[in-house]
Motif scaffolding. Structure first.
Motif, mmCIF file in Angstrom:
data_model
loop_
_atom_site.group_PDB
_atom_site.id
_atom_site.type_symbol
_atom_site.label_atom_id
_atom_site.label_comp_id
_atom_site.label_asym_id
_atom_site.label_seq_id
_atom_site.Cartn_x
_atom_site.Cartn_y
_atom_site.Cartn_z
ATOM 1 N N ILE A 18 -6.163 15.941 -9.363
ATOM 2 C CA ILE A 18 -7.201 14.959 -9.030
ATOM 3 C C ILE A 18 -6.560 13.628 -8.646
ATOM 4 O O ILE A 18 -6.954 12.980 -7.676
ATOM 5 C CB ILE A 18 -8.162 14.788 -10.214
ATOM 6 N N MET A 19 -5.548 13.214 -9.414
ATOM 7 C CA MET A 19 -4.866 11.960 -9.092
ATOM 8 C C MET A 19 -4.163 12.049 -7.740
ATOM 9 O O MET A 19 -4.228 11.106 -6.933
ATOM 10 C CB MET A 19 -3.846 11.603 -10.175
ATOM 11 N N TYR A 20 -3.505 13.180 -7.489
ATOM 12 C CA TYR A 20 -2.711 13.312 -6.258
ATOM 13 C C TYR A 20 -3.614 13.291 -5.020
ATOM 14 O O TYR A 20 -3.420 12.466 -4.112
ATOM 15 C CB TYR A 20 -1.910 14.612 -6.315
ATOM 16 N N TYR A 21 -4.598 14.177 -4.985
ATOM 17 C CA TYR A 21 -5.432 14.286 -3.785
ATOM 18 C C TYR A 21 -6.493 13.180 -3.731
ATOM 19 O O TYR A 21 -6.758 12.619 -2.663
ATOM 20 C CB TYR A 21 -6.090 15.666 -3.725
ATOM 21 N N GLY A 22 -7.091 12.857 -4.883
ATOM 22 C CA GLY A 22 -8.075 11.779 -4.898
ATOM 23 C C GLY A 22 -7.458 10.436 -4.574
ATOM 24 O O GLY A 22 -8.058 9.615 -3.880
ATOM 25 N N GLY A 23 -6.221 10.208 -5.074
ATOM 26 C CA GLY A 23 -5.548 8.960 -4.759
ATOM 27 C C GLY A 23 -5.196 8.844 -3.295
ATOM 28 O O GLY A 23 -5.310 7.774 -2.691
ATOM 29 N N ASP A 24 -4.765 9.959 -2.686
ATOM 30 C CA ASP A 24 -4.448 9.945 -1.251
ATOM 31 C C ASP A 24 -5.671 9.554 -0.417
ATOM 32 O O ASP A 24 -5.586 8.735 0.505
ATOM 33 C CB ASP A 24 -3.954 11.315 -0.806
ATOM 34 N N ILE A 25 -6.814 10.154 -0.734
ATOM 35 C CA ILE A 25 -8.037 9.853 0.029
ATOM 36 C C ILE A 25 -8.429 8.393 -0.148
ATOM 37 O O ILE A 25 -8.756 7.694 0.821
ATOM 38 C CB ILE A 25 -9.174 10.788 -0.409
ATOM 39 N N ALA A 26 -8.378 7.898 -1.388
ATOM 40 C CA ALA A 26 -8.748 6.511 -1.644
ATOM 41 C C ALA A 26 -7.827 5.542 -0.912
ATOM 42 O O ALA A 26 -8.272 4.520 -0.364
ATOM 43 C CB ALA A 26 -8.724 6.233 -3.144
ATOM 44 N N GLU A 27 -6.535 5.840 -0.896
ATOM 45 C CA GLU A 27 -5.589 4.938 -0.232
ATOM 46 C C GLU A 27 -5.699 5.015 1.285
ATOM 47 O O GLU A 27 -5.468 4.022 1.976
ATOM 48 C CB GLU A 27 -4.180 5.249 -0.729
ATOM 49 N N LEU A 28 -6.076 6.169 1.829
ATOM 50 C CA LEU A 28 -6.375 6.244 3.259
ATOM 51 C C LEU A 28 -7.594 5.398 3.603
ATOM 52 O O LEU A 28 -7.627 4.719 4.643
ATOM 53 C CB LEU A 28 -6.586 7.699 3.672
ATOM 54 N N LEU A 29 -8.601 5.436 2.739
ATOM 55 C CA LEU A 29 -9.776 4.586 2.954
ATOM 56 C C LEU A 29 -9.399 3.107 2.888
ATOM 57 O O LEU A 29 -9.913 2.294 3.667
ATOM 58 C CB LEU A 29 -10.850 4.908 1.920
ATOM 59 N N LEU A 30 -8.514 2.762 1.970
ATOM 60 C CA LEU A 30 -8.070 1.367 1.871
ATOM 61 C C LEU A 30 -7.296 0.956 3.113
ATOM 62 O O LEU A 30 -7.455 -0.165 3.623
ATOM 63 C CB LEU A 30 -7.211 1.198 0.617
ATOM 64 N N ALA A 31 -6.462 1.859 3.637
ATOM 65 C CA ALA A 31 -5.742 1.566 4.874
ATOM 66 C C ALA A 31 -6.717 1.388 6.035
ATOM 67 O O ALA A 31 -6.542 0.485 6.880
ATOM 68 C CB ALA A 31 -4.758 2.682 5.184
ATOM 69 N N ALA A 32 -7.755 2.231 6.103
ATOM 70 C CA ALA A 32 -8.767 2.076 7.155
ATOM 71 C C ALA A 32 -9.490 0.749 7.020
ATOM 72 O O ALA A 32 -9.788 0.087 8.028
ATOM 73 C CB ALA A 32 -9.753 3.239 7.088
ATOM 74 N N ALA A 33 -9.775 0.332 5.780
ATOM 75 C CA ALA A 33 -10.426 -0.969 5.566
ATOM 76 C C ALA A 33 -9.511 -2.108 5.997
ATOM 77 O O ALA A 33 -9.978 -3.113 6.558
ATOM 78 C CB ALA A 33 -10.803 -1.117 4.100
ATOM 79 N N LEU A 34 -8.210 -1.973 5.750
ATOM 80 C CA LEU A 34 -7.262 -2.998 6.198
ATOM 81 C C LEU A 34 -7.306 -3.142 7.713
ATOM 82 O O LEU A 34 -7.341 -4.260 8.247
ATOM 83 C CB LEU A 34 -5.857 -2.640 5.725
ATOM 84 N N LEU B 282 0.833 -1.205 0.000
ATOM 85 C CA LEU B 282 0.000 0.000 0.000
ATOM 86 C C LEU B 282 0.865 1.251 0.000
ATOM 87 O O LEU B 282 0.575 2.229 -0.712
ATOM 88 C CB LEU B 282 -0.931 -0.010 1.213
ATOM 89 N N GLY B 283 1.946 1.248 0.789
ATOM 90 C CA GLY B 283 2.862 2.379 0.781
ATOM 91 C C GLY B 283 3.502 2.592 -0.578
ATOM 92 O O GLY B 283 3.665 3.741 -1.032
ATOM 93 N N CYS B 284 3.855 1.506 -1.262
ATOM 94 C CA CYS B 284 4.427 1.629 -2.614
ATOM 95 C C CYS B 284 3.404 2.215 -3.581
ATOM 96 O O CYS B 284 3.757 3.030 -4.452
ATOM 97 C CB CYS B 284 4.888 0.257 -3.104
ATOM 98 N N ALA B 285 2.140 1.822 -3.431
ATOM 99 C CA ALA B 285 1.093 2.371 -4.293
ATOM 100 C C ALA B 285 0.928 3.867 -4.061
ATOM 101 O O ALA B 285 0.781 4.650 -5.014
ATOM 102 C CB ALA B 285 -0.229 1.639 -4.041
ATOM 103 N N ILE B 286 0.959 4.275 -2.797
ATOM 104 C CA ILE B 286 0.838 5.699 -2.482
ATOM 105 C C ILE B 286 1.989 6.487 -3.111
ATOM 106 O O ILE B 286 1.787 7.545 -3.728
ATOM 107 C CB ILE B 286 0.806 5.900 -0.958
ATOM 108 N N ALA B 287 3.207 5.968 -2.966
ATOM 109 C CA ALA B 287 4.374 6.654 -3.527
ATOM 110 C C ALA B 287 4.310 6.713 -5.043
ATOM 111 O O ALA B 287 4.646 7.741 -5.658
ATOM 112 C CB ALA B 287 5.645 5.946 -3.077
ATOM 113 N N ALA B 288 3.861 5.620 -5.675
ATOM 114 C CA ALA B 288 3.788 5.592 -7.139
ATOM 115 C C ALA B 288 2.765 6.590 -7.663
ATOM 116 O O ALA B 288 3.034 7.334 -8.620
ATOM 117 C CB ALA B 288 3.454 4.178 -7.610
ATOM 118 N N HIS B 289 1.584 6.614 -7.043
ATOM 119 C CA HIS B 289 0.561 7.560 -7.490
ATOM 120 C C HIS B 289 1.040 9.007 -7.317
ATOM 121 O O HIS B 289 0.832 9.851 -8.202
ATOM 122 C CB HIS B 289 -0.742 7.342 -6.710
ATOM 123 N N ALA B 290 1.658 9.284 -6.178
ATOM 124 C CA ALA B 290 2.136 10.644 -5.934
ATOM 125 C C ALA B 290 3.210 11.034 -6.943
ATOM 126 O O ALA B 290 3.218 12.166 -7.456
ATOM 127 C CB ALA B 290 2.679 10.757 -4.511
#
Length: 275
Positions: A239-255, A204-212
């Motif tokens: 949109i990718m930067y901020y929208g991706g951050d929010i989506a990945e935070l939601l994924l971390a919360a789901a984890l 998940l951290g790698c995905a966050i870094a890649a999107h950013a």
């Protein structure tokens, strides 16, 4: 330094919103909703005591609504004429909808509702080598993030979006890759090859870094091969930067919400003597 200098309007494919382009996705989404609700009803009838969690149903239906928002006007029409609309579609189809769909636990529902013979075949598939490979978070990470550079830093996006078939193939790739990654990281469905929480957090951290990184390079215009005006590319990058951050935070919360410690770990902690 901004090197992307295209200045004409983004019009790679025909304007969306025609009857087939609205009707077909709508019918497909309604069919998916009907199938899920039918399986949920069968699961409740088969085992009234256990039933089926209504929050799972709500999650799956929310995912379908997010897909509808992405695939139908006005977002779909906006995406056909503006690169920012495409990126909004990308976020909805590839990140937000997959998380909601995965939290609906469709495989678990199918295992509970299908006849025994079909459930056994589905179980055998979930334990097969190809399914284990697809369910690994590294596979989902590669499919969902490595394709971003290929899509936006080569002519692939312009080539694919110039044709309706290529446009829909992009949607299918975003959705399937997003579902695989969300399932591998935080899905409640059975995943025999799913690694531990630490490995999933690293992915998940790698995905966050890649999107950013991709978003920042797009905003700066480095190597961008999308035929769209600079303001559109920069807006899409935001949109990718901020929208991706929010989506990945939601994924971390789901984890965190779906994580359960191993039974052996719980047992060892229970019998550990006090100091």
């Amino acid at each position: 330094m901004l090197t992307h200098t295209h200045s004409h309007t983004h019009t790679h494919h025909a304007e969306g919103g025609g009857a087939p382009e609205v009707l077909l996705p709508l019918l497909a989404l309604l069919a998916c909703a009907g199938g899920y609700l039918l399986l949920a009803r069968r699961a409740r009838r088969r085992n009234p005591v256990r039933g089926w969690n209504p929050w799972r149903t709500a999650g799956f239906c929310a995912g379908l609504l997010l897909l509808a928002a992405a695939l139908l006007p006005p977002v779909a029409s906006f995406a056909h004429r503006d690169f920012r609309g495409h990126m909004a579609q990308h976020m909805l189809i590839g990140m937000y909808a997959p998380l909601a769909l995965v939290l609906g636990a469709p495989m678990t529902l199918a295992l509970r509702a299908l006849p025994a013979a079909h459930a056994r075949r589905l179980t055998a598939f979930l334990h097969s080598g190809p399914a284990r490979l697809l369910a690994h978070p590294v596979t989902g990470l590669l499919l969902s993030t490595s394709s971003l550079a290929l899509l936006y830093f080569t002519p692939l996006y312009d080539t694919a979006s110039a044709r309706p078939a290529g446009h829909w193939l992009l949607h299918a790739h975003f959705l399937l890759a997003g579902c695989l990654f969300a399932h591998a990281v935080a899905g409640p469905d059975p995943a025999p090859a799913r690694p531990g929480v630490r490995t999933r957090l690293v992915c998940l951290g790698c995905a966050i870094a890649a999107h950013a990184s991709v978003a920042q390079m797009m905003y700066g215009g480095f190597w961008v091969a999308v035929d769209a005006p600079v303001p559109q590319v920069q807006g899409a990058a935001e949109i990718m930067y901020y929208g991706g951050d929010i989506a990945e935070l939601l994924l971390a919360a789901a984890l965190v919400a779906t994580w359960r410690p191993a039974r052996g770990t719980v047992a060892r902690r229970a019998v550990r003597p006090a100091r």
